[in-house]
Structure formats: C-alpha cells, structure tokens
Motif scaffolding. Structure first.
Motif, PDB file in Angstrom:
ATOM      1  N   LYS A 123      61.733  17.229  75.405  1.00 10.83           N
ATOM      2  CA  LYS A 123      62.161  16.140  74.522  1.00 10.83           C
ATOM      3  C   LYS A 123      61.399  16.195  73.196  1.00 10.83           C
ATOM      4  O   LYS A 123      61.963  16.013  72.129  1.00 10.83           O
ATOM      5  N   ARG A 124      60.083  16.465  73.291  1.00  9.09           N
ATOM      6  CA  ARG A 124      59.306  16.594  72.054  1.00  9.09           C
ATOM      7  C   ARG A 124      59.870  17.708  71.188  1.00  9.09           C
ATOM      8  O   ARG A 124      60.080  17.535  69.988  1.00  9.09           O
ATOM      9  N   ASP A 125      60.150  18.878  71.810  1.00  7.35           N
ATOM     10  CA  ASP A 125      60.633  20.025  71.040  1.00  7.35           C
ATOM     11  C   ASP A 125      62.002  19.730  70.419  1.00  7.35           C
ATOM     12  O   ASP A 125      62.267  20.099  69.268  1.00  7.35           O
ATOM     13  N   TYR A 126      62.850  19.080  71.175  1.00 13.53           N
ATOM     14  CA  TYR A 126      64.174  18.707  70.672  1.00 13.53           C
ATOM     15  C   TYR A 126      64.023  17.783  69.462  1.00 13.53           C
ATOM     16  O   TYR A 126      64.649  17.969  68.419  1.00 13.53           O
ATOM     17  N   PHE A 127      63.124  16.805  69.618  1.00 16.71           N
ATOM     18  CA  PHE A 127      62.887  15.837  68.541  1.00 16.71           C
ATOM     19  C   PHE A 127      62.338  16.545  67.297  1.00 16.71           C
ATOM     20  O   PHE A 127      62.805  16.322  66.174  1.00 16.71           O
TER      21      PHE A 127
END
Ligand code: PMP
Ligand code: GLN
Length: 386
Positions: free
Chosen positions: A295-299
């Motif tokens: 999720k962090r990487d997507y964000f």
C-alpha cells in the motif's frame, strides 16, 4: 453554568484532538479520509468468526484483571517466536483496552507532581496530555529535522534531576521513521546510571518495511528492566476499533501498573481476548508488513502525479509525510482544512504533533487504505491548482 467554570484544567493540549477534528471535517465535506490512522479494508474473516464464537461459547463475563491467561500465554509464545525473548505471562504481560490506555496507566504508575518526562517531537498527541493529567511536566525535544532520528545531544541536555521518564516511539507516528540499532545503545548509555524509566510505544512493530526488522525494547536486557513497552492489536490485525492492546514490563513495574489498572478499567473485553488468543495461536495470519508495504509503494507511486513533494518513504507505520511548502504559504492547519473542504481529501497537519506548533508545511497521509481509496484520493490531489 457557573459550576462548569471551575473545572480543573488537567492538560493544556487541544480541547478536541486533531484526529476527531479532521475525521469530522472529512465526513462533513464527504472527503476521502486519509487523516485519522485506521484501515478501511476488512479484517480476516477468521478473526471475526472467532469473536462470534467467543460470544456463543459463553465468554461473556469479566475476564481476570490481568487478562485472559490464554491470551497472555499466546503473546509470550508470539514474542518467543518473533523476538526470541522469554516473557513470563503472569508477571510481565497485562492486557489493556488499547495502547493509549496502557500509556496513560504506565505514566500514572510512575509520575507525580514535579516530575519531568522527555517527549521526542513530533509526538503522538496523547503523550503530553497524559503526562500533564498525572501532574507532571513534559519536556519536548525535537527529533533531527528531515531524518526524524533522535537528537542524542539535545536529549542529554534535556535531562535534569527531575527527569522521571523518556517516552519513545518506533516505528514512528507521524513520520514513519524507525530507530537504528545504535539508537538503542545510545539510550542505554544515557540512562545507565539514572533511575529514569522508559515508555516504549511499539504499536507499529509489525508494520515495518523493506526487509528491515523491528528491534523491541524487550530484547534489550538492560533497558527491559526499566521499561514499559506498549503494543496494540489494532495495528497488527487491522481492527483498530476493537481497542485491544497490552503492556509488557518487568515484574515490579507490572505490579505498579496493575495496582492502577485494577481500579481504572479492572478488566478488558472478554470475547475479544478469547478471539485474539485463538487467532494468535493459529499463527497463520498474513504478514501485515507485506500488505502495508504494498500500500505504501502504491501510494508513493501515485503521489508522483500530484504537486506534493514526498519526504523519505515511510520505513514503518501507516503514514507517509509530504510537503506542500512550494505550493502555498498557508499554515499547515489551514492547508489541511482547504484540502478537505475544496479538494475532498483529509490529512493531518504535522504541527499538531508539536507542543510549540512548529510548522514545516508538511502533511501526514494514512496509506492503510484499499487501493481504490488511495487512487480516488490521489486523483483529487492531482487536480490541485492553487
Ligand atoms: N501510539 C501510537 C503511536 C499510535 O499511533 C496509536 C494510534 N492508534 C496509539 C498509540 C494508540 O493505539 P490504540 O488504538 O491501541 O489505543
Ligand atoms: N493512531 C491513529 C492516528 O494517529 C488514531 C488515533 C486516534 O484517533 N486517537 O491517526
């Protein structure tokens, strides 16, 4: 009414916490809520089923004051497995209604009027009011700008004969930074010949990214003797609304903690304890760090489409910081309000985590959300035109 005018002012922080303010503003303006830190995705259905099972099987009356033995034993086994430490579930682990309560109770167990507690800022917003509610004084020390690492010289300079405790937090809310190994040894060196207690807020211990691992204060033989370490199931199992946590402390400190807990809450939600005990023992849960890292990487990837400048990628926690300094001169509270009201995305202004309201024009974004939520928020942020 006159009788309300002479209520004691137990703390000098906000009347309404920034999390309540921003979540209320988000719902008032139908904004996507990346402010308060809570997941919007479901919990493991198996955990939900265990909660139901607990109520059906009759786990509906008061639990023992210290917590259900099977939950304390499951936590001890979990720490043995994950951190290779031995904990005595009877004398070192207490179940609490969330970590916030554990922090308050630990402060309450050790603080009295005139005591000082060193708080590293930016800091989670309950620390300072909790210190003041117990009659003590918070001594804020800023983390190093940009890296948000502890500033050991500044911490050393802040220690006085009145220093009763230091509260630390890694992985860190709001910056997402984590302590380096050397920081733990610096802390040990600093307090070695003192009677200073350590409160170690490790609620995000299982949300740590990029193959790094969390080092817990309970692994440090020297520091462990003088510390209260607090944890929250909410972060590990995505169920923040259950408000379930625990405090690990050496037997003498656990005794002091429980002396207060027995007259504060006495015991904690029994069916939730049963469910968590069973779930922990199954040990087939998905690693929360893998999920949150994706999720962090997507964000981070999507945020490149917006005018914000990202700070260093969060090493842990639910949160990513981003600067708008080049976009606007507005104070961060006003900018966060504008983003919510005009662009429909709620965030947290970082000045809320400083007692002097220090404002570097940085916002905190919670990425513990479904991808569709993050995508929709960033589509809105990409349209910002100031
Ligand atoms: N400490 C930190 C750093 C947090 O971000 C939070 C947020 N939930 C807490 C403590 C409190 O956890 P709980 O919800 O279990 O009270
Ligand atoms: N820990 C969460 C955050 O930092 C929320 C805590 C709260 O709502 N009090 O956003």
């Amino acid at each position: 009414m006159k009788m309300f005018q002479n209520l004691p002012q137990k703390h000098r922080s906000a009347d309404i916490s920034i999390f309540s303010v921003m979540s209320a503003l988000a719902s008032q303006h139908d904004a996507i809520n990346l402010s308060q830190g809570f997941p919007d995705f479901p919990i493991d259905p198996e955990l939900g089923a265990l909660l139901h099972e607990a109520t059906v099987k009759g786990w509906n009356q008061y639990a023992p004051m210290t917590g259900l033995p099977q939950l304390r034993e499951a936590i001890a086994a979990d720490f043995k497995r994950r951190y290779a430490v031995n904990l005595n579930p009877d004398t070192e682990i207490s179940i609490t209604p969330g970590a916030t309560y554990a922090i308050y109770s630990a402060f309450s167990a050790i603080l009295g009027p005139g005591d000082e507690v060193i708080v590293l800022e930016p800091a989670y917003d309950s620390y300072i009011p909790n210190i003041e509610m117990n009659g003590a004084k918070a001594v804020p020390v800023k983390l190093v700008p940009h890296t948000f690492a502890p500033d050991w010289q500044a911490i050393k300079d802040a220690i006085s004969t009145k220093t009763k405790a230091i509260i630390i937090n890694t992985p860190h809310n709001p910056t997402g930074s984590i302590w380096a190994h050397k920081d733990w040894n610096q802390l040990a060196d600093l307090v070695r010949d003192t009677s200073i207690f350590i409160l170690s807020d490790e609620v995000y211990e299982q949300l740590i990214f990029d193959e790094q691992s969390h080092y817990s204060i309970v692994q440090h033989p020297e520091l462990r003797e003088r510390s209260f370490a607090v944890f929250s199931f909410g972060k590990a199992f995505h169920n923040t609304g259950w408000k379930m946590g625990y405090c690990i402390a050496a037997p003498m400190l656990t005794q002091a903690f429980r002396r207060l807990h027995q007259f504060l809450g006495f015991s904690v939600n029994t069916p939730a304890q049963f469910a968590l005990a069973q779930y922990l023992s199954l040990d087939k849960r998905e690693a929360p760090n893998t999920l949150l890292q994706s999720k962090r990487d997507y964000f981070l990837e999507l945020m490149k489409e917006t005018p914000f400048t990202l700070l260093a990628p969060a090493a842990g926690s639910y949160f990513q910081l981003a600067s708008y300094a080049h976009m606007s001169d507005l104070p961060d509270t006003a900018f966060a309000r504008l983003l919510t009201e005009k662009y429909g995305v709620a965030t947290i202004p970082i000045s809320a985590f400083y007692s002097d309201k220090h404002d570097d024009k940085i916002l905190r974004f919670c990425f513990a959300k479904k991808e569709e939520t993050l995508k929709a928020a960033i589509e809105r942020l990409a349209k910002i035109d100031l």
